[in-house]
Scaffold this motif. Structure first.
Motif, mmCIF file in Angstrom:
data_model
loop_
_atom_site.group_PDB
_atom_site.id
_atom_site.type_symbol
_atom_site.label_atom_id
_atom_site.label_comp_id
_atom_site.label_asym_id
_atom_site.label_seq_id
_atom_site.Cartn_x
_atom_site.Cartn_y
_atom_site.Cartn_z
ATOM 1 N N ASP A 35 0.836 -1.209 0.000
ATOM 2 C CA ASP A 35 0.000 0.000 0.000
ATOM 3 C C ASP A 35 0.868 1.254 0.000
ATOM 4 O O ASP A 35 0.537 2.255 -0.645
ATOM 5 C CB ASP A 35 -0.919 0.022 1.234
ATOM 6 N N ARG A 65 -6.271 -6.942 -4.494
ATOM 7 C CA ARG A 65 -6.578 -5.807 -3.617
ATOM 8 C C ARG A 65 -5.750 -4.585 -4.000
ATOM 9 O O ARG A 65 -6.252 -3.454 -3.985
ATOM 10 C CB ARG A 65 -6.301 -6.194 -2.162
ATOM 11 N N GLU A 87 -4.586 -3.841 -6.985
ATOM 12 C CA GLU A 87 -5.112 -3.286 -8.228
ATOM 13 C C GLU A 87 -6.350 -2.437 -7.946
ATOM 14 O O GLU A 87 -6.536 -1.362 -8.537
ATOM 15 C CB GLU A 87 -5.413 -4.407 -9.216
ATOM 16 N N ARG A 88 -7.199 -2.919 -7.022
ATOM 17 C CA ARG A 88 -8.382 -2.114 -6.642
ATOM 18 C C ARG A 88 -7.947 -0.820 -5.967
ATOM 19 O O ARG A 88 -8.528 0.253 -6.211
ATOM 20 C CB ARG A 88 -9.290 -2.921 -5.705
ATOM 21 N N ARG A 89 -6.930 -0.919 -5.125
ATOM 22 C CA ARG A 89 -6.446 0.275 -4.409
ATOM 23 C C ARG A 89 -5.882 1.304 -5.387
ATOM 24 O O ARG A 89 -6.064 2.515 -5.218
ATOM 25 C CB ARG A 89 -5.371 -0.146 -3.403
ATOM 26 N N HIS A 115 -6.932 1.764 -8.375
ATOM 27 C CA HIS A 115 -8.125 2.403 -8.944
ATOM 28 C C HIS A 115 -8.645 3.483 -7.998
ATOM 29 O O HIS A 115 -8.970 4.605 -8.422
ATOM 30 C CB HIS A 115 -9.217 1.358 -9.189
ATOM 31 N N GLU A 116 -8.742 3.139 -6.703
ATOM 32 C CA GLU A 116 -9.276 4.082 -5.722
ATOM 33 C C GLU A 116 -8.442 5.349 -5.638
ATOM 34 O O GLU A 116 -8.967 6.458 -5.459
ATOM 35 C CB GLU A 116 -9.344 3.418 -4.340
ATOM 36 N N LEU A 117 -7.129 5.208 -5.768
ATOM 37 C CA LEU A 117 -6.219 6.354 -5.683
ATOM 38 C C LEU A 117 -6.157 7.143 -6.996
ATOM 39 O O LEU A 117 -5.528 8.212 -7.042
ATOM 40 C CB LEU A 117 -4.816 5.886 -5.304
ATOM 41 N N GLY A 118 -6.770 6.617 -8.050
ATOM 42 C CA GLY A 118 -6.777 7.312 -9.328
ATOM 43 C C GLY A 118 -5.448 7.247 -10.061
ATOM 44 O O GLY A 118 -5.163 8.104 -10.901
#
Length: 396
Positions: free
Chosen positions: A228, A257, A259-261, A263-266
């Motif tokens: 992270d 997880r 890869e999703r993170r 996405h969340e961070l842009g």
């Protein structure tokens, strides 16, 4: 003492990483010094890539112990101990040498249960340790107590850096005089090379311009690696206006997880999840700096390889990392969890190509000799000879 010395070398698994390379190179190098080695390895965890081919290419005889695995399992661990004790009674080695925590526990208990076939010399190498950052406080206390007891039935303990040794001494595992410090040995010219022609081609395949600043991360995607913080630090680099990309080389249970993170961070459009790569040299050539924000490390092979490829490293000040990275000379050291400072150091390197080049050259100059396989084999051979000379039972 017979002409050939029998060694049983045990490792929890031959997965991607420094320990697997270490035992492969040792098995080959020591064969030329009069040692016959049987390499015992457990099973891989789900999603792990094997590096058994490295040992096989070097003529290693590998015995698989299916019940020996990374996960704690009372039943499987007992079965592994039983089967290994049987193998010890069959092989009757003069030296039992275990590598990594699980193999160290299973191997040394098995030696005790081998009866009159118990090896006269038992050596264990700590490639880092699991006594910080891996488990809850109660489990950590239990493992620390176990390591203290195991140390009493071990002839010599090896740490892969002075920092790992000192940490284990502070944790009360064993007194300082029980340890030898023997650094890793890696065939760096096989794994990586100084900057060359592959840089432009690798960047072209990944869709990255020659001018962009590329941050690399290499490893297994697990909690202790604090991946992270890789994403947070990289987001900080982008926030400061740097034309940057992040190349993540490796796989593991946290990949989806992460890869999703991203996405969340842009930042996902600037992140390349390239997975496990058997050939890492082109990727080291493609990056400009390595990032390693782990909570715990023994000797980080990815940092050694990056320096050998003339790429500076920004890493956390944990375990054996300070033994590899010299602050301001071939990289930067940062406190665990300080993603903002990680980002600031990367931005500093992005803005100063001359500094990057100078750090990279200095890093390569140092690591090629310091982590040479010939030096590793010399050190282990000298230790074995010392212990054999001191053990009348081993000389019979």
């Amino acid at each position: 003492m017979s002409d050939r010395i029998k060694v049983l070398r045990v490792i929890a698994r031959l997965n991607v990483g420094g320990p697997a390379l270490h035992v492969a190179y040792l098995t080959e190098g020591l064969a030329e010094r009069g040692y016959d080695t049987t390499l015992v390895a457990g099973s891989l965890a789900h999603g792990e890539e094997s590096m058994a081919h490295v040992a096989l290419r070097r003529g290693a005889r590998i015995v698989t112990l299916p019940h020996l695995a990374r996960q704690v399992s009372p039943l499987n661990d007992l079965l592994a101990v039983r089967h290994l004790a049987k193998l010890i009674r069959t092989e009757r080695p003069q030296i039992l040498h275990t590598h990594t925590a699980k193999a160290g526990a299973v191997g040394r208990v098995a030696a005790l249960l081998a009866g009159d076939a118990r090896p006269p010399i038992v050596v264990h190498t700590f490639h880092g340790h699991v006594l910080r950052g891996y488990f809850n406080p109660l489990a950590t206390l239990a493992f620390r107590t176990l390591e203290r007891w195991l140390a009493t039935v071990t002839t010599r303990l090896i740490a892969v850096s002075p920092e790992v040794r000192d940490d284990l001494v502070r944790l009360g595992v064993a007194p300082r005089e029980k340890f030898a410090v023997i650094r890793l040995g890696i065939q760096l010219d096989e794994r990586v090379s100084a900057a060359g022609a592959a840089r432009r081609e690798t960047r072209r395949r990944m869709g990255i311009s020659p001018e962009a600043f590329v941050v690399g991360w290499v490893g297994r995607m697990t909690a202790v690696k604090r991946t992270d913080d890789v994403l947070l630090a990289f987001a900080g680099v982008l926030d400061r206006g740097v034309d940057a990309w992040l190349c993540l080389i490796g796989d593991g249970p946290d990949r989806q997880r992460l890869e999703r993170r991203a996405h969340e961070l842009g930042i996902v459009r600037r992140c390349l999840f390239v997975g496990y790569q058997d050939e890492v040299a082109p990727y080291y050539e493609a990056i400009d700096a390595l990032l390693l924000p782990s909570a715990n490390e023994g000797t980080p092979v990815s940092v050694i390889e990056a320096l050998a490829a003339e790429r500076p490293a920004v890493a956390t000040r944990v375990g054996g990392v300070p033994d590899v990275v010299r602050e301001g000379v071939d990289g930067y050291l940062v406190d665990v969890g300080d993603a903002d400072t990680l980002a600031a150091r990367l931005v500093e390197l992005a803005g100063d190509p001359d500094k990057r080049d100078a750090m990279g050259r200095e890093g390569r100059r140092r690591v090629l000799e310091r982590y040479a396989v010939d030096r590793l084999v010399d050190d282990i051979d000298a230790l074995y000879r010392e212990l054999l000379q001191a053990s009348p039972a081993a000389r019979r």
